[in-house]
Design a protein around this motif. Structure first.
Motif, mmCIF file in Angstrom:
data_model
loop_
_atom_site.group_PDB
_atom_site.id
_atom_site.type_symbol
_atom_site.label_atom_id
_atom_site.label_comp_id
_atom_site.label_asym_id
_atom_site.label_seq_id
_atom_site.Cartn_x
_atom_site.Cartn_y
_atom_site.Cartn_z
ATOM 1 N N LYS A 5 12.363 -131.984 10.945
ATOM 2 C CA LYS A 5 12.789 -132.315 9.581
ATOM 3 C C LYS A 5 14.224 -132.826 9.643
ATOM 4 O O LYS A 5 15.124 -132.146 10.127
ATOM 5 C CB LYS A 5 12.702 -131.109 8.648
ATOM 6 C CG LYS A 5 13.041 -131.461 7.195
ATOM 7 C CD LYS A 5 12.715 -130.338 6.242
ATOM 8 C CE LYS A 5 13.052 -130.694 4.803
ATOM 9 N NZ LYS A 5 12.334 -131.889 4.325
ATOM 10 N N TRP A 19 4.339 -129.055 7.351
ATOM 11 C CA TRP A 19 4.567 -127.786 8.035
ATOM 12 C C TRP A 19 3.289 -126.967 8.005
ATOM 13 O O TRP A 19 2.692 -126.731 6.956
ATOM 14 C CB TRP A 19 5.724 -127.048 7.363
ATOM 15 C CG TRP A 19 5.925 -125.611 7.757
ATOM 16 C CD1 TRP A 19 5.969 -124.546 6.919
ATOM 17 C CD2 TRP A 19 6.143 -125.094 9.075
ATOM 18 N NE1 TRP A 19 6.204 -123.385 7.615
ATOM 19 C CE2 TRP A 19 6.310 -123.693 8.966
ATOM 20 C CE3 TRP A 19 6.202 -125.673 10.350
ATOM 21 C CZ2 TRP A 19 6.542 -122.869 10.060
ATOM 22 C CZ3 TRP A 19 6.429 -124.845 11.455
ATOM 23 C CH2 TRP A 19 6.596 -123.470 11.295
ATOM 24 N N ARG A 20 2.817 -126.619 9.187
ATOM 25 C CA ARG A 20 1.612 -125.818 9.391
ATOM 26 C C ARG A 20 0.357 -126.520 8.870
ATOM 27 O O ARG A 20 -0.649 -125.883 8.568
ATOM 28 C CB ARG A 20 1.771 -124.422 8.788
ATOM 29 C CG ARG A 20 3.011 -123.729 9.311
ATOM 30 C CD ARG A 20 3.234 -122.348 8.744
ATOM 31 N NE ARG A 20 2.512 -121.341 9.516
ATOM 32 C CZ ARG A 20 2.777 -120.041 9.462
ATOM 33 N NH1 ARG A 20 3.767 -119.601 8.712
ATOM 34 N NH2 ARG A 20 2.075 -119.194 10.169
ATOM 35 N N THR A 73 10.343 -127.718 14.688
ATOM 36 C CA THR A 73 9.216 -126.810 14.449
ATOM 37 C C THR A 73 8.459 -126.592 15.761
ATOM 38 O O THR A 73 8.808 -125.720 16.534
ATOM 39 C CB THR A 73 8.294 -127.366 13.349
ATOM 40 O OG1 THR A 73 7.768 -128.634 13.748
ATOM 41 C CG2 THR A 73 9.059 -127.532 12.045
ATOM 42 N N LEU A 79 7.321 -133.123 7.108
ATOM 43 C CA LEU A 79 8.104 -133.293 8.327
ATOM 44 C C LEU A 79 7.863 -134.690 8.884
ATOM 45 O O LEU A 79 7.032 -135.448 8.379
ATOM 46 C CB LEU A 79 7.687 -132.245 9.364
ATOM 47 C CG LEU A 79 7.632 -130.787 8.883
ATOM 48 C CD1 LEU A 79 6.993 -129.908 9.942
ATOM 49 C CD2 LEU A 79 9.036 -130.291 8.548
ATOM 50 N N GLU A 124 17.474 -122.710 10.838
ATOM 51 C CA GLU A 124 16.146 -123.158 11.282
ATOM 52 C C GLU A 124 15.089 -122.385 10.488
ATOM 53 O O GLU A 124 14.480 -121.421 10.986
ATOM 54 C CB GLU A 124 15.979 -122.928 12.784
ATOM 55 C CG GLU A 124 16.889 -123.768 13.662
ATOM 56 C CD GLU A 124 16.347 -125.184 13.863
ATOM 57 O OE1 GLU A 124 15.381 -125.569 13.171
ATOM 58 O OE2 GLU A 124 16.910 -125.913 14.705
ATOM 59 N N GLU A 130 10.641 -118.547 9.941
ATOM 60 C CA GLU A 130 9.379 -118.131 9.306
ATOM 61 C C GLU A 130 8.347 -117.766 10.355
ATOM 62 O O GLU A 130 7.647 -116.753 10.232
ATOM 63 C CB GLU A 130 8.864 -119.265 8.414
ATOM 64 C CG GLU A 130 7.531 -118.952 7.742
ATOM 65 C CD GLU A 130 7.002 -120.125 6.931
ATOM 66 O OE1 GLU A 130 5.767 -120.340 6.933
ATOM 67 O OE2 GLU A 130 7.820 -120.839 6.296
ATOM 68 N N TRP A 131 8.253 -118.593 11.380
ATOM 69 C CA TRP A 131 7.251 -118.329 12.423
ATOM 70 C C TRP A 131 7.612 -117.065 13.209
ATOM 71 O O TRP A 131 6.735 -116.246 13.511
ATOM 72 C CB TRP A 131 7.161 -119.528 13.369
ATOM 73 C CG TRP A 131 6.025 -119.413 14.333
ATOM 74 C CD1 TRP A 131 6.080 -119.040 15.643
ATOM 75 C CD2 TRP A 131 4.642 -119.655 14.060
ATOM 76 N NE1 TRP A 131 4.830 -119.043 16.199
ATOM 77 C CE2 TRP A 131 3.925 -119.413 15.248
ATOM 78 C CE3 TRP A 131 3.941 -120.055 12.922
ATOM 79 C CZ2 TRP A 131 2.545 -119.562 15.337
ATOM 80 C CZ3 TRP A 131 2.558 -120.199 13.003
ATOM 81 C CH2 TRP A 131 1.883 -119.953 14.203
ATOM 82 N N PHE A 169 12.051 -123.078 9.467
ATOM 83 C CA PHE A 169 10.665 -123.092 9.939
ATOM 84 C C PHE A 169 10.486 -122.157 11.135
ATOM 85 O O PHE A 169 9.527 -121.385 11.196
ATOM 86 C CB PHE A 169 10.258 -124.519 10.317
ATOM 87 C CG PHE A 169 10.438 -125.504 9.199
ATOM 88 C CD1 PHE A 169 9.597 -125.483 8.094
ATOM 89 C CD2 PHE A 169 11.458 -126.442 9.234
ATOM 90 C CE1 PHE A 169 9.764 -126.377 7.058
ATOM 91 C CE2 PHE A 169 11.632 -127.341 8.206
ATOM 92 C CZ PHE A 169 10.789 -127.309 7.109
ATOM 93 N N LYS A 170 11.410 -122.223 12.082
ATOM 94 C CA LYS A 170 11.337 -121.343 13.245
ATOM 95 C C LYS A 170 11.474 -119.881 12.819
ATOM 96 O O LYS A 170 10.795 -118.991 13.350
ATOM 97 C CB LYS A 170 12.446 -121.699 14.238
ATOM 98 C CG LYS A 170 12.225 -123.007 14.994
ATOM 99 C CD LYS A 170 11.167 -122.872 16.068
ATOM 100 C CE LYS A 170 11.152 -124.072 16.992
ATOM 101 N NZ LYS A 170 10.067 -124.002 17.991
ATOM 102 N N GLN A 173 16.082 -129.811 11.705
ATOM 103 C CA GLN A 173 15.302 -128.599 11.968
ATOM 104 C C GLN A 173 14.099 -128.952 12.837
ATOM 105 O O GLN A 173 13.434 -129.968 12.617
ATOM 106 C CB GLN A 173 14.815 -127.970 10.664
ATOM 107 C CG GLN A 173 15.920 -127.370 9.821
ATOM 108 C CD GLN A 173 15.356 -126.549 8.674
ATOM 109 O OE1 GLN A 173 14.668 -125.558 8.887
ATOM 110 N NE2 GLN A 173 15.637 -126.976 7.455
ATOM 111 N N ASN A 191 3.112 -127.534 1.790
ATOM 112 C CA ASN A 191 4.363 -127.198 2.474
ATOM 113 C C ASN A 191 5.260 -128.422 2.636
ATOM 114 O O ASN A 191 4.877 -129.543 2.295
ATOM 115 C CB ASN A 191 4.062 -126.592 3.851
ATOM 116 C CG ASN A 191 3.435 -125.213 3.741
ATOM 117 O OD1 ASN A 191 3.585 -124.534 2.731
ATOM 118 N ND2 ASN A 191 2.736 -124.800 4.779
#
Length: 665
Positions: free
Chosen positions: A111, A215-216, A97, A224, A160, A165-166, A162-163, A95, A221
């Motif tokens: 990840k 993450w972020r 980010t 990664l 994906e 979520e964003w 994370f993508k 994955q 979170n």
């Protein structure tokens, strides 16, 4: 008839182009050389893809590799995308980010798939090889506009998380873009990018290291792996950068600090420095030097408390704006109950001072001050504490306990420009004594600030005018204004030193502040008999002793000027028959004020030379039987191949001259 677009060029000419034309079409119309060289475009000031069509009449500036800042930004952004594509090609299920460019390269947070361990240094060669394969394939980088739902659907379908979520947080009404690499890989990105992966030099990048990331940036979170790389326009630039890194590693103040026995750091006082005798000798020389400079410039030295009541910090504004960086303690030891300590309330809290300025205002407020007393220049070698994040600490360059060569000038409005100009001269003297060149920047008002717009306008203009009057607001001094980078109470001038290998270090500052005198009710009696607010100028030259010493160690690669060296000379014997003469020589050198040691050990002279060279002792005075009989010494100077034989008296004179601080010569 279709109306042509008017494209204005930097030379004042205007090209008429068909609707749907791109900057690449303009470059081709001008000539084949420019068509080949152009890699991107600035359209109405915005950096864009070379193949992105014009939407209307526009001003166009074509970007080539000669526009190095823009070219490097584009290349590094592309390297980051190629890195992500390579990792996913090698390990399906990875994955991705985000992957921005950095000051010297790029990184991407990824990840690893569930069926393998997190990525490590062992994976980098394979990733590099795959990246080169993608670059050599010369895959077109193509921009498309997608809807938010398209993005969400794609990322969810491909796992994906994370993508996805964003994407769900992106605004519906904003233009959302993706970039394809060829026909089989894409990433969501604002761009811009080069026209194809083949515009990158496959020999101009190197993956450097991996590190953990969240993450972020939130520890709560998922963890990664961040893969770091350095990227350049060509192999020559890459090699030069790697050489700089190698040289920087040799100069690392932490490594040299151990070799020279200057200081150490340990967990029992994380973020604070244990100074050894050698290191503290450097500190004391710098402190004595700065005291002489401040005394000569009319500063009166004071000493203020380490701990002050929270109400003082609340009044100054630090409690609200800076509290997360402060060490706070209860005013009284709390009672302890079964469920833990009981703390009464914030009014009973104290704080270690993160800066000296509020305490200096309290000193200024003692008694009644007349306009005739101004300017008042207060100085303090002030020890401060800031609760820096664990990950931000770096040797002695960034610590939690530090000492500043701090000073505050209280003056009238009419005196501000003159005082700042005088400070500019003082700074120039100091940095020249250490052999530094520098650049000057003006950090302007941040979004989160105290004070009126008029107050900030005046303060910024005062600093600007002082630099102009001093003749320093020029390209030679790297003059630049930095929007949004001032402190919450004042704009500031920053001095950025350039070291021996071209790195810059932000060290000295001066700030023009009307906020703190107002908040802490500082005043003086004017010529009219009424109370007036002084302007408070916050200033420092070394910044902090810890950081400045670290910069000096790396700048000089440990080979400090003789006047700063912890041990300026060592008298070393070749044979034991010379021991008495060596002791006599040491006595005379000490009497002349030289920091000298003796080495009478029963070791070979080459061993002694190597050991003292590693400790960066400037001069080794070697004595044997002949030197004892003739009253001479063989001088081996650090970094020089040949030795010089001279009389002991001449050696003392030489060392006395070199050991004299530059301001006393």
């Amino acid at each position: 008839m279709t109306e042509l677009l008017k494209i204005s060029l930097p030379d004042g000419s205007v090209r008429e182009m068909e609707p749907g034309s791109t900057p690449a079409d303009v470059a081709a119309a001008i000539g084949p050389g420019l068509a080949k060289a152009a890699i991107a475009a600035r359209v109405d000031g915005e950096l864009r893809d070379i193949n992105r069509p014009f939407e209307s009449d526009s001003e166009l500036a074509l970007v080539t590799a000669r526009d190095e800042d823009d070219a490097l930004e584009l290349a590094r952004h592309d390297f980051a995308h190629v890195l992500a594509e390579a990792v996913q090609a090698l390990w399906p299920g990875t994955q991705i980010t985000f992957g921005p460019s950095t000051d010297d390269g790029f990184y991407y947070d990824v990840k690893a798939p569930a069926d393998r361990d997190p990525f490590s240094m062992d994976d980098l060669p394979a990733i590099e090889e795959k990246m080169r394969e993608i670059i050599k394939a010369d895959k077109p980088l193509r921009r498309e506009v997608w809807s938010r739902q398209q993005l969400i659907d794609k990322w969810e379908a491909e796992g994906e998380a994370f993508k996805a979520e964003w994407a769900r947080e992106l605004p519906e009404n904003e233009e959302l873009t993706v970039y394809w690499s060829g026909e089989d890989w894409l990433d969501m990105c604002r761009g811009p990018h080069l026209a194809s992966t083949g515009k990158l030099d496959p020999q101009a990048f190197k993956l450097m290291r991996v590190a953990g990331a969240y993450w972020r940036g939130d520890q709560k979170n998922a963890q990664l792996t961040r893969i770091y790389g350095t990227g350049w326009l060509n192999k020559k630039q890459l090699n030069a950068h790697l050489t700089r890194l190698e040289e920087a590693a040799k100069r690392d103040h932490r490594k040299l600090g151990r070799e020279m026995d200057l200081f150490h750091l340990q967990e029992e006082a994380h973020g604070s420095v244990f100074w050894h005798p050698n290191g503290y000798r450097i500190w004391r020389q710098l402190e004595a030097y700065m005291r002489r400079k401040m005394d000569k410039a009319g500063y009166r030295e004071i000493k203020t408390p380490q701990v002050m009541d929270a109400r003082q910090w609340e009044q100054s504004g630090h409690w609200g704006k800076y509290r997360e960086n402060m060490f706070v303690i209860p005013d009284e030891v709390p009672n302890t109950e079964e469920d833990g300590p009981v703390i009464s309330g914030e009014a009973d809290w104290m704080a270690l001072k993160p800066m000296n300025c509020p305490a200096h205002v309290l000193v200024f407020k003692q008694g009644i001050t007349s306009y005739r007393d101004l300017p008042i220049r207060l100085g303090e070698m002030g020890c401060c504490h800031r609760n820096e994040p664990h990950g931000a600490l770096h040797g002695i360059m960034r610590v939690r306990q530090f000492t500043q060569d701090d000073g505050h000038i209280f003056c009238t409005e009419d005196q501000v420009v003159r005082e700042v100009r005088a400070f500019c001269r003082l700074v120039d003297e100091v940095y020249s004594d250490f052999g530094f060149s520098y650049q000057i920047k003006l950090a302007l008002r941040p979004e989160n600030r105290f004070g009126s717009e008029e107050m900030w306008d005046q303060a910024e203009q005062e600093l600007r005018q002082a630099v102009i009057d001093a003749g320093l607001a020029t390209d030679e001094y790297g003059w630049e204004e930095l929007p949004g980078e001032g402190a919450f109470y004042a704009p500031k001038l920053e001095w950025h030193l350039t070291d021996a290998i071209g790195r810059t270090w932000q060290v000295g500052t001066i700030q023009s502040d009307r906020v703190l005198p107002e908040r802490l009710d500082a005043s003086y009696i004017g010529e009219d008999g009424e109370k007036h607010r002084p302007v408070m100028l916050h200033r420092a030259i070394f910044g902090t002793y810890e950081r400045f010493i670290g910069v000096l160690i790396e700048h000089f690669a440990g080979r400090l000027p003789v006047w700063l060296a912890p041990t300026q000379a060592v008298v070393a014997t070749i044979v034991s028959d010379a021991d008495d003469y060596a002791k006599e020589a040491v006595g005379k050198l000490e009497a002349a004020g030289i920091r000298v040691d003796s080495d009478l050990r029963n070791e070979k002279i080459n061993y002694k030379v190597r050991e003292h060279s590693l400790a960066k002792v400037p001069h080794l005075l070697v004595v044997g039987k002949r030197e004892a009989e003739e009253g001479t010494v063989a001088v081996r100077t650090l970094g020089e191949k040949d030795q010089r034989v001279m009389s002991l008296e001449d050696a003392i004179d030489m060392l006395r001259t070199e050991a004299t601080p530059p301001d006393l010569r």
